[in-house]
Each structure stands twice: as C-alpha cells, then as structure tokens.
Design an enzyme around this catalytic site. Structure first.
Site, short mmCIF file in Angstrom:
data_model
loop_
_atom_site.label_atom_id
_atom_site.label_comp_id
_atom_site.label_asym_id
_atom_site.label_seq_id
_atom_site.Cartn_x
_atom_site.Cartn_y
_atom_site.Cartn_z
N LYS A 105 1.10 -1.34 -0.26
CA LYS A 105 0.29 0.18 0.15
C LYS A 105 1.42 1.53 0.01
CE LYS A 105 -4.82 0.42 0.32
NZ LYS A 105 -5.46 0.12 -0.33
N GLY A 216 -20.37 6.51 2.44
CA GLY A 216 -19.56 6.69 1.21
C GLY A 216 -20.05 6.25 -0.36
N GLY A 218 -18.47 6.90 -3.11
CA GLY A 218 -17.64 7.21 -4.12
C GLY A 218 -17.21 6.21 -5.05
N ASN A 219 -15.97 5.77 -5.87
CA ASN A 219 -16.33 4.80 -6.40
C ASN A 219 -16.85 3.61 -6.25
OD1 ASN A 219 -15.15 2.56 -8.15
ND2 ASN A 219 -13.54 2.72 -8.40
N ALA A 220 -16.38 2.80 -4.92
CA ALA A 220 -17.40 1.75 -4.71
C ALA A 220 -19.00 1.40 -3.34
CB ALA A 220 -16.76 1.25 -3.10
N GLY A 221 -18.93 2.63 -3.62
CA GLY A 221 -20.34 2.78 -3.43
C GLY A 221 -21.14 3.03 -3.77
P1 NAD Z 1 -13.27 7.32 -2.95
O1 NAD Z 1 -12.32 8.32 -2.91
O2 NAD Z 1 -13.75 7.33 -4.32
O3 NAD Z 1 -15.30 7.51 -2.53
C1 NAD Z 1 -15.30 7.70 -1.13
C2 NAD Z 1 -16.02 8.04 -0.31
O4 NAD Z 1 -16.62 8.10 0.85
C3 NAD Z 1 -16.78 9.47 -0.92
O5 NAD Z 1 -18.40 9.42 -1.38
C4 NAD Z 1 -16.30 10.38 0.64
O6 NAD Z 1 -17.02 11.48 0.02
C5 NAD Z 1 -17.09 9.47 1.07
N1 NAD Z 1 -16.81 9.63 2.37
C6 NAD Z 1 -15.71 10.09 3.14
N2 NAD Z 1 -15.49 10.38 4.45
C7 NAD Z 1 -16.90 10.04 4.84
C8 NAD Z 1 -17.62 9.91 6.25
N3 NAD Z 1 -16.86 10.55 7.30
N4 NAD Z 1 -19.04 9.42 6.26
C9 NAD Z 1 -19.18 9.26 4.76
N5 NAD Z 1 -18.59 9.02 3.74
C10 NAD Z 1 -17.87 10.13 3.68
O7 NAD Z 1 -13.02 5.90 -2.52
P2 NAD Z 1 -13.68 4.76 -2.67
O8 NAD Z 1 -12.35 4.31 -4.59
O9 NAD Z 1 -14.67 4.53 -3.18
O10 NAD Z 1 -13.21 4.11 -1.61
C11 NAD Z 1 -13.63 4.08 -0.66
C12 NAD Z 1 -13.24 2.56 0.30
O11 NAD Z 1 -13.08 2.04 -0.66
C13 NAD Z 1 -12.29 2.88 0.80
O12 NAD Z 1 -11.42 1.85 2.73
C14 NAD Z 1 -10.92 2.06 -0.15
O13 NAD Z 1 -9.97 1.29 0.49
C15 NAD Z 1 -12.14 0.93 -0.17
N6 NAD Z 1 -11.70 -0.06 -1.19
C16 NAD Z 1 -11.63 0.60 -2.66
C17 NAD Z 1 -11.63 -0.50 -3.53
C18 NAD Z 1 -11.63 0.54 -5.17
O14 NAD Z 1 -11.48 -0.47 -6.08
N7 NAD Z 1 -11.93 1.47 -5.29
C19 NAD Z 1 -10.59 -1.49 -3.40
C20 NAD Z 1 -11.08 -2.16 -1.71
C21 NAD Z 1 -10.85 -1.19 -0.92
#
Ligand code: NAD
Length: 415
Positions: A105, A216, A218-221
């Site tokens: 990481k 959340g 973002g991408n995952a949500g």
């Molecule tokens: P991202 O940056 O696209 O989205 C993160 C989201 O979380 C944003 O919408 C942000 O506004 C929101 N957020 C931040 N703080 C917050 C809070 N206190 N309350 C509510 N929402 C909040 O990131 P992502 O890629 O969607 O990743 C999200 C999680 O999933 C992380 O923990 C990341 O490590 C994990 N993850 C992502 C991937 C991937 O492929 N994208 C893979 C494995 C794990």
C-alpha cells in the site's frame, strides 16, 4: 480520520489467527511486521510557483506469494500506521481470493480537494520519480485508492515508462482502457462485494430485495448502489452518505439518478426529495444490508450496539473496530469482512496484469465471469472455515489468508 491505531488492530488480528493455526513464534513475528517500508518527502511545484513538501509512503508488507499489490491513497489524515495496516490487510486479501500476489500500500499526506489537476499531476509524477526503482511488474504493482483514480495511474505509468525508457503498462492497474486497462475494473470492488452478499443470502436465507444503505458514495459506494439492484433482483436503497452529509428516503432512491446527481454536483446532498440525516444515523438504520464504503473505523464501540443491519458487507478497508466486531457477532449480524467483501478490485487488477503481460484483452463478460468464480469460491472457503473452526467470519477470512501466506513463507525457507 483515525482515533485509533489500525496497525495495532491488524497485528492483534494476526496473533488471534496464528493461535488458531498453531503458527510458531517466528512465523507469527514475520507476519506481524512489514517486509519493506519506503518513507519519503515529495517536493512539488504548486500553481503559485512555490514548492510544497508532502510526506509519502510505500509499504511492501509481504511478498512470499508474489509481487506486492495495493493502492496509493491521497488523504490529509494519512499516517504510516494506516498504510501499514492497509498493506497488511492487502496481503491477506490477495491470499483469500488465492491470487499469486503479496500485499502492499502507499499514500501521500495531502488534501487533494484543495489541489488543482496540475498540482495533483506534479505530485503523482514526483511520487513515481521517488519510488521507481522499488516498483515494477514483478516487484510491486500500485493501483488507485481513496482520492486517486485511473487518471492518476495514467500519469504514474507515463512517468514510470519515461524513466525506464520502455513500455510496461502492467506496473499499474486500474488504468484507463486506452492505455492498457481492463474491462470491468471500474465496478469490480462493488461487484465482488455484491456477489458475496448474493452467496450469503442463498446460504443463510437473507432477503436482498429488502432495504439497504450505503456509507460513502465514491467509486465503491456508487457501483454497489447500481449493482445491488442489478445482481440481486431488487432492493430499496433508503440512505446514502458522503463526506458532506447523509440523506434518507423511506421509499428508496433511484440509484441511477442519485449517481448522476453526485457526478454532476460533487455530492449526494441536496438530492431532490431526500431528507438530511446525521451521519451516525445512516449506520443505525433497520436494513437488510449495510455497505460501509468510506473510511476506517466507521463502526466502533460507540455505535455497534445500535446497528440493525442483518448483513454488513465491508467494501471499505477496516470499517469495523475489533471491539465493534465482537458486538456485531454477539448480535448475530453477518459481517462479510473487508478482506473478502472488497477483494473484487484487486482480483480484476490481477486480471489486468495478466492481460497486460500477454497484450491480449478479454471482453467484459469474461472478466465478470472470472471475478464471479473467484469471489464465490472465496466466500464459500471462508464459510467452511467458519464452520470448521467455529469462529466468526473476519477471523475465518484471516485464517484462510494467513494460512496461505504462512505456507509460502515456510516453503521458501524464511521460517
Ligand atoms: P472514493 O474516494 O471514490 O470514495 C470515498 C467516499 O467516501 C466519497 O464519497 C467520500 O465523500 C466518502 N466519505 C469520506 N468520508 C466520509 C464520512 N466520514 N462519511 C461518509 N462518507 C465519507 O473511494 P473508493 O474507491 O470508493 O473507496 C472507498 C473505500 O473502499 C476505501 O476504504 C477503500 O480503501 C475501499 N476499497 C476501494 C477499492 C476500489 O477499488 N475503489 C478496493 C478495495 C477497497
């Protein structure tokens, strides 16, 4: 972000799993510390002409099963211990889905929201200039994470290839498809999580067509919102949140419109017809499935007793503290742990590396099918460990992953 040390949590989990696996002291010690850490300062020319110094990290936690693999995140609250914990969990995650990879990481302590695109590009290129000798297709393969994305990977790949003076797209994954990315990566993490929810529902009798909530967006949500309906045949998304707020609708949101609104306005807040609720309330709603998809430690001792979800599918890394985990288990909540639920992303990243190596690309359907097979197998392997060892799913996932890594260390003669 972190009122508490994620790496200490990760180390405690290792000791617990090691006891169940009867690992000797040397193996437990080896698995409890990162193999290699890079800690550096980045000098970045900002738009105002001044140079700003940022703290950067890259950690290769364990490479017994293959090259280190894991994202790079940009976040103001980044610390070396957060990165250590995330690199450690990546090691068990790649092992749980049985990929020939280790765990790693990286991160930069910065506030990406206050930086221009050009400043982010300068930062990303400087990061690669600093760590280029230590990464590579057969050494360490970065990917995006929080507040980094395919564009960041394209800049990083370009900088790396310029330094190396050759073409090596496989050294970064989750690139845009035009520069060696794979089909099916954008929604892979969420798809993997939703597949594990599907298997849990089939095996344990939960109903995915009932209410669900996502923390959340973002991408995952966002992808989880769309895929929950698509893969599970229904479901009512009653609450979502992002860093700016949480919103609720008892009748359920139209996920597609909500994603459009987020992309257009930068937030879910203000979505027509929604009611604003406190952040904490979202986690405590009475839903069939809760997807934490934001940052670490969202479910803690402060709110665990109020969680009413039947399934907690951890798309985020480390969203539940160990104390909260015990409470959720006592309450009979089925937690699908992060190292399993969010393993879809790294699985498709691995598919991307394979395709880059062969310079031969699969169609989206093939990626989806292979991802489904990997995640379905992993879910059932972890469930077997739950039944065999009579332990909770997080520990079972650790036990499956750690056993595989420990075996590789032993075969190599490290312990
Ligand atoms: P991202 O940056 O696209 O989205 C993160 C989201 O979380 C944003 O919408 C942000 O506004 C929101 N957020 C931040 N703080 C917050 C809070 N206190 N309350 C509510 N929402 C909040 O990131 P992502 O890629 O969607 O990743 C999200 C999680 O999933 C992380 O923990 C990341 O490590 C994990 N993850 C992502 C991937 C991937 O492929 N994208 C893979 C494995 C794990």
């Amino acid at each position: 972000m972190e009122s508490y040390n994620s790496f200490k949590t990760a180390q405690r989990q290792i000791i617990e799993a090691a006891k169940i696996l009867n690992l000797d002291e040397a193996t437990t010690q080896l698995l409890s510390e990162p193999q290699k850490e890079f800690n550096f300062s980045l000098h970045v020319k900002m738009d105002n002409g001044k140079v700003k110094i940022f703290k950067g990290y890259r950690i290769q936690y364990n490479i017994a099963r293959g090259p280190a693999k894991g994202g790079i995140r940009y976040h103001p609250a980044e610390t070396v211990d957060t990165i250590r914990a995330l690199a450690c969990w990546m090691t068990w995650k790649t092992a749980v889905v049985d990929l020939p990879l280790g765990g790693g990481k990286g991160g930069v302590c910065c506030d990406p929201k206050s930086m221009s695109l050009r400043e982010l590009e300068n930062l990303s290129r400087e990061y690669i200039r600093t760590i280029a000798p230590f990464i590579g297709v057969d050494k360490d393969i970065p990917a995006p994470d929080v507040y980094t994305n395919p564009q960041t990977m394209a800049w990083m790949m370009d900088e790396y290839e310029t330094i190396m003076n050759n073409h090596q797209p496989g050294v970064f994954t989750d690139k845009p498809t035009q520069v060696g990315g794979t089909e099916g990566r954008r929604d892979a993490t969420a798809r993997g999580g939703v597949i594990t929810v599907r298997e849990a529902c089939k095996l344990l009798g939960f109903d995915p067509t009932k209410k669900f909530a996502i923390q959340g967006f973002g991408n995952a949500g966002q992808r989880a919102a769309l895929l929950h309906h698509e893969l599970l045949g229904g479901g009512k998304l009653i609450a979502v949140s992002d860093s700016r707020g949480a919103i609720y609708s008892p009748d359920g949101f139209n996920s597609k419109e909500l994603v459009m609104h987020k992309l257009k306005t930068g937030s879910i807040t203000g979505f027509p017809g929604s009611k604003k609720i406190p952040h904490e309330q979202l986690l405590e709603l009475d839903v069939e499935v809760l997807y934490p998809a934001a940052l670490e430690n969202a479910i803690s001792i402060n709110n665990a007793k109020n969680i009413k979800a039947k399934i907690v599918c951890e798309l985020a890394n480390g969203p539940t503290t160990p104390e909260a985990d015990l409470i959720l288990n006592k309450k009979g909540i089925h937690v699908i742990p992060d190292i399993l639920a969010s393993a879809g992303g790294v699985t498709v990243s691995y598919f991307e590396m394979v395709q880059d190596k062969y310079s031969f690309f699969w169609d989206e359907k093939t990626v989806h099918q292979r991802l489904d097979q990997k995640l379905t197998n992993a879910y059932h392997r972890v469930h077997e460990a739950v039944m065999e060892k009579k332990i909770h799913p997080r520990l079972a996932a650790m036990v499956v992953g750690i056993a595989r890594v420990a075996e590789a260390c032993k075969l190599r003669g490290w312990v």
